[in-house]
Design a protein around this motif. Structure first.
Motif, PDB file in Angstrom:
ATOM      1  N   GLY A 265       2.700  -4.914  23.794  1.00 34.75           N
ATOM      2  CA  GLY A 265       2.412  -5.953  24.777  1.00 34.75           C
ATOM      3  C   GLY A 265       2.596  -7.363  24.259  1.00 34.75           C
ATOM      4  N   CYS A 266       3.198  -7.477  23.084  1.00 31.99           N
ATOM      5  CA  CYS A 266       3.455  -8.791  22.507  1.00 31.99           C
ATOM      6  C   CYS A 266       4.692  -9.380  23.189  1.00 31.99           C
ATOM      7  N   ILE A 267       4.532 -10.425  23.983  1.00 27.48           N
ATOM      8  CA  ILE A 267       5.731 -10.988  24.605  1.00 27.48           C
ATOM      9  C   ILE A 267       6.225 -12.222  23.867  1.00 27.48           C
ATOM     10  N   ALA A 268       5.434 -12.670  22.906  1.00 28.80           N
ATOM     11  CA  ALA A 268       5.866 -13.803  22.086  1.00 28.80           C
ATOM     12  C   ALA A 268       5.370 -13.596  20.667  1.00 28.80           C
ATOM     13  N   GLN A 269       6.256 -13.799  19.692  1.00 21.99           N
ATOM     14  CA  GLN A 269       5.844 -13.698  18.294  1.00 21.99           C
ATOM     15  C   GLN A 269       6.291 -14.933  17.539  1.00 21.99           C
ATOM     16  N   ASN A 270       5.344 -15.619  16.943  1.00 22.68           N
ATOM     17  CA  ASN A 270       5.657 -16.745  16.064  1.00 22.68           C
ATOM     18  C   ASN A 270       5.062 -16.423  14.700  1.00 22.68           C
ATOM     19  N   CYS A 301      -1.640 -20.116  18.415  1.00 21.27           N
ATOM     20  CA  CYS A 301      -0.282 -20.033  17.868  1.00 21.27           C
ATOM     21  C   CYS A 301      -0.020 -21.213  16.924  1.00 21.27           C
ATOM     22  N   TRP A 302      -0.353 -22.420  17.393  1.00 19.80           N
ATOM     23  CA  TRP A 302      -0.141 -23.602  16.549  1.00 19.80           C
ATOM     24  C   TRP A 302      -1.049 -23.585  15.340  1.00 19.80           C
ATOM     25  N   ALA A 303      -2.296 -23.160  15.540  1.00 21.36           N
ATOM     26  CA  ALA A 303      -3.248 -23.163  14.431  1.00 21.36           C
ATOM     27  C   ALA A 303      -2.797 -22.202  13.330  1.00 21.36           C
ATOM     28  N   GLU A 304      -2.146 -21.130  13.715  1.00 19.64           N
ATOM     29  CA  GLU A 304      -1.739 -20.118  12.740  1.00 19.64           C
ATOM     30  C   GLU A 304      -0.306 -20.301  12.251  1.00 19.64           C
ATOM     31  N   GLY A 310       6.510 -23.842  14.539  1.00 19.73           N
ATOM     32  CA  GLY A 310       5.992 -23.206  15.758  1.00 19.73           C
ATOM     33  C   GLY A 310       7.003 -23.187  16.885  1.00 19.73           C
ATOM     34  N   LYS A 311       8.222 -22.759  16.577  1.00 18.59           N
ATOM     35  CA  LYS A 311       9.262 -22.769  17.617  1.00 18.59           C
ATOM     36  C   LYS A 311       8.865 -21.901  18.801  1.00 18.59           C
ATOM     37  N   VAL A 312       8.265 -20.740  18.519  1.00 21.57           N
ATOM     38  CA  VAL A 312       7.874 -19.864  19.628  1.00 21.57           C
ATOM     39  C   VAL A 312       6.610 -20.396  20.312  1.00 21.57           C
ATOM     40  N   CYS A 313       5.775 -21.115  19.571  1.00 26.56           N
ATOM     41  CA  CYS A 313       4.592 -21.742  20.202  1.00 26.56           C
ATOM     42  C   CYS A 313       5.054 -22.748  21.256  1.00 26.56           C
ATOM     43  N   THR A 450     -12.269 -27.934  43.065  1.00 30.38           N
ATOM     44  CA  THR A 450     -13.300 -28.230  42.078  1.00 30.38           C
ATOM     45  C   THR A 450     -13.292 -27.205  40.945  1.00 30.38           C
ATOM     46  N   ILE A 451     -12.308 -26.346  40.945  1.00 30.26           N
ATOM     47  CA  ILE A 451     -12.264 -25.302  39.930  1.00 30.26           C
ATOM     48  C   ILE A 451     -11.996 -25.920  38.556  1.00 30.26           C
ATOM     49  N   ALA A 452     -12.717 -25.410  37.574  1.00 29.48           N
ATOM     50  CA  ALA A 452     -12.540 -25.930  36.223  1.00 29.48           C
ATOM     51  C   ALA A 452     -11.111 -25.671  35.755  1.00 29.48           C
ATOM     52  N   VAL A 453     -10.527 -26.640  35.154  1.00 32.43           N
ATOM     53  CA  VAL A 453      -9.134 -26.508  34.716  1.00 32.43           C
ATOM     54  C   VAL A 453      -9.028 -26.906  33.259  1.00 32.43           C
ATOM     55  N   PRO A 454      -7.957 -26.545  32.624  1.00 34.74           N
ATOM     56  CA  PRO A 454      -7.751 -26.947  31.237  1.00 34.74           C
ATOM     57  C   PRO A 454      -7.753 -28.465  31.147  1.00 34.74           C
ATOM     58  N   THR A 455      -8.340 -28.948  30.100  1.00 35.87           N
ATOM     59  CA  THR A 455      -8.396 -30.397  29.959  1.00 35.87           C
ATOM     60  C   THR A 455      -7.486 -30.847  28.836  1.00 35.87           C
ATOM     61  N   SER A 456      -7.568 -32.114  28.568  1.00 34.00           N
ATOM     62  CA  SER A 456      -6.642 -32.674  27.583  1.00 34.00           C
ATOM     63  C   SER A 456      -6.964 -32.233  26.162  1.00 34.00           C
ATOM     64  N   GLU A 457      -7.961 -31.423  25.989  1.00 39.08           N
ATOM     65  CA  GLU A 457      -8.244 -30.960  24.630  1.00 39.08           C
ATOM     66  C   GLU A 457      -7.012 -30.252  24.063  1.00 39.08           C
ATOM     67  N   TYR A 458      -6.230 -29.688  24.968  1.00 34.90           N
ATOM     68  CA  TYR A 458      -5.044 -28.974  24.494  1.00 34.90           C
ATOM     69  C   TYR A 458      -3.976 -29.924  24.006  1.00 34.90           C
ATOM     70  N   ALA A 459      -4.139 -31.168  24.384  1.00 39.57           N
ATOM     71  CA  ALA A 459      -3.136 -32.137  23.945  1.00 39.57           C
ATOM     72  C   ALA A 459      -3.362 -32.518  22.493  1.00 39.57           C
ATOM     73  N   THR A 460      -4.525 -32.126  21.970  1.00 40.64           N
ATOM     74  CA  THR A 460      -4.808 -32.541  20.603  1.00 40.64           C
ATOM     75  C   THR A 460      -4.554 -31.422  19.615  1.00 40.64           C
ATOM     76  N   ALA A 461      -3.670 -30.543  19.968  1.00 44.03           N
ATOM     77  CA  ALA A 461      -3.320 -29.461  19.046  1.00 44.03           C
ATOM     78  C   ALA A 461      -2.783 -30.063  17.752  1.00 44.03           C
ATOM     79  N   PRO A 462      -2.827 -29.257  16.669  1.00 45.09           N
ATOM     80  CA  PRO A 462      -2.548 -29.784  15.332  1.00 45.09           C
ATOM     81  C   PRO A 462      -1.198 -30.491  15.249  1.00 45.09           C
TER      82      PRO A 462
END
Ligand SMILES: *[C@@H]1O[C@H](CO)[C@@H](O)[C@H](O)[C@H]1NC(C)=O
Ligand SMILES: *[C@@H]1O[C@H](CO)[C@@H](O)[C@H](O)[C@H]1NC(C)=O
Ligand SMILES: [Cu+2]
Length: 508
Positions: A265-270, A301-304, A310-313, A450-462
């Protein structure tokens, strides 16, 4: 972009620099296993390419961070050719593999382990499959040959080697500053599982680190390559291993790979990260929730991501972005492209030069008759004992690649131009981690609900720091003589490719 421009200006001001190198990818019979996949490498991108100079350190086994395993273990067939590729910029194979200012030998070692992931690497169990030092006829070192071969060091596994988990360890020793005890070791380890019913085991092994491998101050690491004595150079470590058949119950063969497989079930491998498809959804809440799962996986993916990047990330993040776009467009049936494999097709290369081992690879067939391996494998893959009425067989037999694949030896081109004036590329390669590669797109979705959504925390990836280029090293050089055997081998890719080698990854 501004950052990049500034850094480049600084580098351009440095008169000459000598970039180091790191083993970045394993190819099995010419097929890439994926950048960093199943590889123990130094993890800090700033220091990843730096050499080892403390010969008593456990880092000598599989590099800094090398006592710890990574998640995946690469499957390998009996007699496969392993090719290790070194890169000065681990995430950019288009740049140089190693600066021409490095001169020295190379080698490949193996260690049989009960777990390729858990084994600490340092310690006993290592044996040498090949090495290559200085060739007087062409006045070249192994490093010269590797650089001419795109940084690729290949070795054919001895046919009939006992199956199971191994750590496979390429090595380059740079001697340009060795007179002070400053010989630089470049190493790393591939975690492999050898699918083999063979029974061959090495007759002896050494500890790395350890005195049978290398001691500080010994000639092989304190050698002056500038005084015309290169023909006397002895590559460090033990001689090339010879083999014998493991006797029945003494066998430590493992027949089935149980660890380090890429999960179903791995559809992406980095490298050693795997991304799985998100839960299917049919409403808005589900749409944003699955989007969040996607970003969470991407963050991991980025953290690891190892220094190979991280081309696949990046591709994964694009998937998450597309999913959020669909939510915003009120398309709440998803995910889009459900289950589509994102990992790019595995690259196949012409592995080029294979340096044959000299002076080892003997198989002692007088040892106990090979015990029938468990699971009743066909014994045809076990080297048949030879009747020794005639002169002893050529020592290289265990390593001989399939003869159909061997082409006539061709002279290695000893690029004479750089010998007279050691080259120091004043055009410094671009830094690897600046620019867009790690610029992670910010999802910042703004749903009307009003549904919770991803926030900009994802913008601060490494944001990995640039790979540093080390201090100036100045070298000159000389010449002398010695002889070693070299053959140019092209591994033919079977029609239909190598898919069958990786049945569990048939989508890739
Ligand atoms: C050369 O080796 C010496 C002794 O290990 C070390 O102090 C020095 O930094 C090295 N120089 C370079 C340029 O690597
Ligand atoms: C393997 O055999 C060769 C030839 O007999 C010998 O020179 C070499 O030392 C042996 N290797 C080891 C590791 O003992
Ligand atoms: Cu270097």
């Amino acid at each position: 972009m501004r950052t990049q421009a500034i850094v480049l200006a600084v580098l351009a001001a440095a008169p000459s620099t000598l970039a180091h190198t790191i083993w970045s990818v394993l190819y099995v019979d010419g097929v890439s296993q994926g950048d960093g996949a199943g590889l123990r490498m130094r993890q800090d991108p700033k220091l990843a390419s730096y050499p080892l100079v403390d010969y008593n350190s456990d880092d000598m086994a599989c590099n800094v961070d090398g006592t710890k395993g990574v998640a995946f273990v690469n499957p390998v067939k009996d007699g496969s050719t392993l090719t290790f590729e070194m890169r000065s910029w681990p995430d950019d194979p288009s740049k140089e593999s190693l600066d021409r200012g490095h001169y020295g030998p190379c080698a490949v070692y193996l260690k049989k382990v009960s777990s390729a992931i858990d084994d600490k690497a340092a310690g006993d169990g290592w044996f040498k499959l090949m090495d290559d030092g200085y060739h007087a006829d062409t006045d070249t070192w192994c490093t010269d040959r590797l650089i001419d071969n795109k940084g690729r060091l290949s070795v054919a596994l001895p046919k009939g080697l006992e199956g199971g988990y191994y750590l496979a360890r390429p090595e380059v020793v740079a001697l340009h500053n060795a007179t002070n005890g400053g010989a630089q070791f470049y190493t790393g380890c591939a975690q492999i599982f050898l699918e083999s019913s063979g029974t061959l085991v090495p007759e002896s092994t050494v500890a790395i680190p350890g005195p049978e491998y290398v001691t500080p101050g010994q000639a092989s690491v304190q050698f002056n390559i500038y005084v015309g004595k290169n023909a006397e150079y002895q590559v460090p470590g033990p001689a090339i291993a010879n083999f014998t058949h493991a006797a029945g119950t003494a066998s430590s063969a493992q027949t089935v790979q149980k660890e380090g497989l890429v999960p179903a079930g791995c559809i992406a491998q980095n490298a050693n990260w795997c991304g799985k498809e998100v839960t299917a959804y049919t409403d808005e809440q589900g749409c944003w929730a699955s989007g969040e799962d996607c970003w969470t996986q991407g963050k991991k993916c980025w953290a690891e991501a190892p220094p190979t990047g991280g081309k696949v990330c990046e591709l994964w993040n694009a998937k998450c972005e597309a999913m959020n776009d669909a939510c915003r467009a009120k398309n709440f049936n998803g995910p889009p492209n459900k289950g589509k494999v994102i990992t790019p097709k595995r690259e196949t290369i012409d592995i080029g030069l294979i340096i044959k081992p000299v002076g080892g690879g003997n198989v002692d067939d007088s040892a106990p008759t090979p015990a029938p391996a468990p699971q009743a494998p066909k014994s045809s893959s076990v080297a048949a004992p030879k009747v020794s009425s005639s002169p002893p067989a050529a020592p290289l037999s265990a390593y001989e690649p399939k003869s159909s694949l061997v082409e006539t030896p061709s002279a290695t081109a000893p690029a004479a131009s750089f010998k007279e004036t050691p080259t120091f590329s004043s055009s410094v390669p671009l830094l690897s981690f600046v620019g867009g590669v790690y610029d992670i797109p910010s999802p910042t979705p703004t749903p009307a609900s009003t549904i919770a959504v991803p926030t900009s925390e994802y913008a601060t990836a490494p944001k990995p720091t640039p790979v540093a280029v080390d201090t100036v090293e100045v070298v000159t050089n000389y010449k002398v003589e010695v002889v070693t055997e070299v053959a140019y081998v092209t591994v033919a890719v079977p029609a239909g490719g190598y898919k069958h080698h990786r049945g569990h990854r048939r989508h890739f």
